[in-house]
Scaffold this active site. Structure first.
Site, PDB file in Angstrom:
ATOM      1  N   ASP A   1      71.737  24.262   9.646  1.00 39.99           N
ATOM      2  CA  ASP A   1      71.832  23.328  10.771  1.00 39.99           C
ATOM      3  C   ASP A   1      72.934  23.849  11.688  1.00 39.99           C
ATOM      4  OD1 ASP A   1      72.606  21.198  12.470  1.00 39.99           O
ATOM      5  OD2 ASP A   1      71.998  19.717  10.983  1.00 39.99           O
ATOM      6  N   ILE A   2      72.627  24.017  12.944  1.00 38.23           N
ATOM      7  CA  ILE A   2      73.602  24.632  13.851  1.00 38.23           C
ATOM      8  C   ILE A   2      74.853  23.764  14.004  1.00 38.23           C
ATOM      9  CG2 ILE A   2      72.728  23.721  16.058  1.00 38.23           C
ATOM     10  CD1 ILE A   2      73.055  26.837  16.918  1.00 38.23           C
TER      11      ILE A   2
ATOM     12  N   ASN B   1      67.904  21.390  28.311  1.00 41.28           N
ATOM     13  CA  ASN B   1      66.960  21.428  29.437  1.00 41.28           C
ATOM     14  C   ASN B   1      67.783  21.361  30.722  1.00 41.28           C
ATOM     15  OD1 ASN B   1      67.216  18.538  30.323  1.00 41.28           O
ATOM     16  ND2 ASN B   1      66.451  18.197  28.246  1.00 41.28           N
TER      17      ASN B   1
ATOM     18  N   GLY C   1      65.410  17.720  19.326  1.00 38.21           N
ATOM     19  CA  GLY C   1      65.669  19.014  18.685  1.00 38.21           C
ATOM     20  C   GLY C   1      67.150  19.322  18.535  1.00 38.21           C
TER      21      GLY C   1
ATOM     22  N   ASP D   1      69.288  19.978  20.821  1.00 31.40           N
ATOM     23  CA  ASP D   1      70.044  19.255  21.851  1.00 31.40           C
ATOM     24  C   ASP D   1      70.448  17.862  21.332  1.00 31.40           C
ATOM     25  OD1 ASP D   1      71.096  18.762  24.345  1.00 31.40           O
ATOM     26  OD2 ASP D   1      69.183  18.704  25.401  1.00 31.40           O
TER      27      ASP D   1
ATOM     28  N   SER E   1      63.816  27.923  22.727  1.00 35.88           N
ATOM     29  CA  SER E   1      62.452  27.779  23.294  1.00 35.88           C
ATOM     30  C   SER E   1      61.327  27.675  22.266  1.00 35.88           C
ATOM     31  CB  SER E   1      62.105  28.919  24.272  1.00 35.88           C
ATOM     32  OG  SER E   1      62.756  28.745  25.503  1.00 35.88           O
ATOM     33  N   THR E   2      61.623  27.847  20.956  1.00 40.03           N
ATOM     34  CA  THR E   2      60.519  27.894  19.989  1.00 40.03           C
ATOM     35  C   THR E   2      60.184  26.543  19.373  1.00 40.03           C
ATOM     36  OG1 THR E   2      61.923  28.476  18.093  1.00 40.03           O
ATOM     37  CG2 THR E   2      61.055  30.298  19.420  1.00 40.03           C
ATOM     38  N   GLY E   3      60.836  25.476  19.858  1.00 36.81           N
ATOM     39  CA  GLY E   3      60.500  24.121  19.395  1.00 36.81           C
ATOM     40  C   GLY E   3      59.671  23.431  20.457  1.00 36.81           C
TER      41      GLY E   3
HETATM   42  N1  AR6 Z   1      69.914  23.380  13.852  1.00 29.88           N
HETATM   43  C1  AR6 Z   1      69.244  24.550  14.055  1.00 29.88           C
HETATM   44  N2  AR6 Z   1      68.011  24.612  14.563  1.00 29.88           N
HETATM   45  C2  AR6 Z   1      67.408  23.454  14.892  1.00 29.88           C
HETATM   46  C3  AR6 Z   1      68.038  22.190  14.733  1.00 29.88           C
HETATM   47  C4  AR6 Z   1      69.356  22.172  14.178  1.00 29.88           C
HETATM   48  N3  AR6 Z   1      70.036  21.050  13.978  1.00 29.88           N
HETATM   49  N4  AR6 Z   1      67.177  21.227  15.175  1.00 29.88           N
HETATM   50  C5  AR6 Z   1      66.057  21.865  15.582  1.00 29.88           C
HETATM   51  N5  AR6 Z   1      66.188  23.203  15.406  1.00 29.88           N
HETATM   52  P1  AR6 Z   1      64.135  22.759  20.300  1.00 29.88           P
HETATM   53  P2  AR6 Z   1      63.459  24.272  22.756  1.00 29.88           P
HETATM   54  C6  AR6 Z   1      65.236  24.297  15.740  1.00 29.88           C
HETATM   55  O1  AR6 Z   1      62.937  21.905  20.475  1.00 29.88           O
HETATM   56  O2  AR6 Z   1      62.167  24.718  22.186  1.00 29.88           O
HETATM   57  C7  AR6 Z   1      65.032  19.436  23.709  1.00 29.88           C
HETATM   58  O3  AR6 Z   1      64.493  18.162  23.862  1.00 29.88           O
HETATM   59  C8  AR6 Z   1      63.798  23.945  15.925  1.00 29.88           C
HETATM   60  O4  AR6 Z   1      63.157  23.872  14.672  1.00 29.88           O
HETATM   61  O5  AR6 Z   1      65.411  22.140  19.914  1.00 29.88           O
HETATM   62  O6  AR6 Z   1      64.330  25.288  23.471  1.00 29.88           O
HETATM   63  C9  AR6 Z   1      65.837  19.880  24.932  1.00 29.88           C
HETATM   64  O7  AR6 Z   1      66.479  18.797  25.551  1.00 29.88           O
HETATM   65  C10 AR6 Z   1      63.303  25.129  16.760  1.00 29.88           C
HETATM   66  O8  AR6 Z   1      63.028  26.236  15.910  1.00 29.88           O
HETATM   67  O9  AR6 Z   1      64.453  23.615  21.658  1.00 29.88           O
HETATM   68  C11 AR6 Z   1      64.785  20.471  25.808  1.00 29.88           C
HETATM   69  O10 AR6 Z   1      64.121  19.474  26.567  1.00 29.88           O
HETATM   70  C12 AR6 Z   1      64.497  25.503  17.608  1.00 29.88           C
HETATM   71  O11 AR6 Z   1      65.605  24.815  17.015  1.00 29.88           O
HETATM   72  C13 AR6 Z   1      63.807  21.089  24.833  1.00 29.88           C
HETATM   73  O12 AR6 Z   1      63.971  20.388  23.610  1.00 29.88           O
HETATM   74  C14 AR6 Z   1      64.402  25.116  19.071  1.00 29.88           C
HETATM   75  O13 AR6 Z   1      63.726  23.864  19.223  1.00 29.88           O
HETATM   76  C15 AR6 Z   1      64.126  22.539  24.576  1.00 29.88           C
HETATM   77  O14 AR6 Z   1      63.130  23.080  23.734  1.00 29.88           O
END
Ligand code: AR6
Length: 188
Positions: free
Chosen positions: A21-22, A35, A43, A45, A134-136
């Site tokens: 977990d970051i 964003n 996610g 954020d 970007s991968t979520g």
């Molecule tokens: N620690 C590490 N990795 C994580 C954690 C954590 N606590 N939580 C999720 N991930 P995303 P994006 C992974 O969706 O695709 C937000 O709503 C997750 O499994 O967080 O860049 C923002 O406000 C995935 O592999 O980011 C933007 O609107 C990765 O982090 C939008 O999402 C990225 O997933 C950005 O989307």
């Protein structure tokens, strides 16, 4: 536990892959996959703002008011306090949404990593933890994103030798770690 193949040394800096977990990372800066609004989301954020507390959002609102009234452009990055997180700073960057690959996504994703490292260098932040930007929610296929991410960071470590001690990718799942591991193997 990070195994030997999960780290390489590039120009004196360690590039490491870990699962976790970051928000648990004790580093100079953790990176937020934000964003353009900088006003929070799900996610990574959501996790960063929840654990870091309101000071991060307050500073993001101030940055919007004073420097980015129209939002932080995709591929750019800004640093704020880390609030109650066990890091000194949070660097917020905006990766691209995936639109099929023909809309400049790879260059924008590489730019998000480069801009983040530029903000870190400006503040002398030498240890960083990145999520898989970007991968979520943004839907970037993780195999392609991992190649771009590791390639961009490796290039920056070479160009700015001596600026960083460790850049760590913190992958949330074992499956994501396996994808990054394969991309790291192809890089080295
Ligand atoms: N620690 C590490 N990795 C994580 C954690 C954590 N606590 N939580 C999720 N991930 P995303 P994006 C992974 O969706 O695709 C937000 O709503 C997750 O499994 O967080 O860049 C923002 O406000 C995935 O592999 O980011 C933007 O609107 C990765 O982090 C939008 O999402 C990225 O997933 C950005 O989307």
């Amino acid at each position: 536990m990070a195994m030997a193949q999960d780290a390489v040394t590039i120009a004196g800096a360690t590039l490491r892959l870990v699962q976790g977990d970051i928000t648990d990372q004790h580093v100079d800066a953790i990176v937020n996959a934000a964003n353009s609004t900088l006003l929070g989301g799900g996610g990574v954020d959501g996790a960063i703002h929840r654990r870091g507390g309101p000071a991060i959002l307050e500073e993001c609102q101030e940055i919007r008011r004073t420097r980015y009234p129209d939002g932080l452009p995709t591929g750019d990055a800004v640093a704020t306090t880390a609030g109650r997180l066990p890091a000194r700073r949070v660097i917020h960057t905006v990766g691209p949404r995936w639109h099929g690959g023909g809309a400049g996504e790879a260059e924008l994703l590489a730019s998000a990593y480069r801009s983040t490292l530029a903000r870190a260098r400006e503040e002398g932040l030498r240890t960083l933890a990145f999520p898989s930007i970007s991968t979520g929610a943004y839907g970037y296929p993780i195999e392609a994103a991992a190649r771009v991410a590791l390639g961009a960071v490796a290039d920056e470590l070479r160009v700015h030798a001596g600026a960083f001690d460790e850049v760590r990718f913190v992958l949330f799942s074992a499956a994501d770690l396996a994808v990054y591991r394969e991309a790291l193997r192809q890089l080295s």
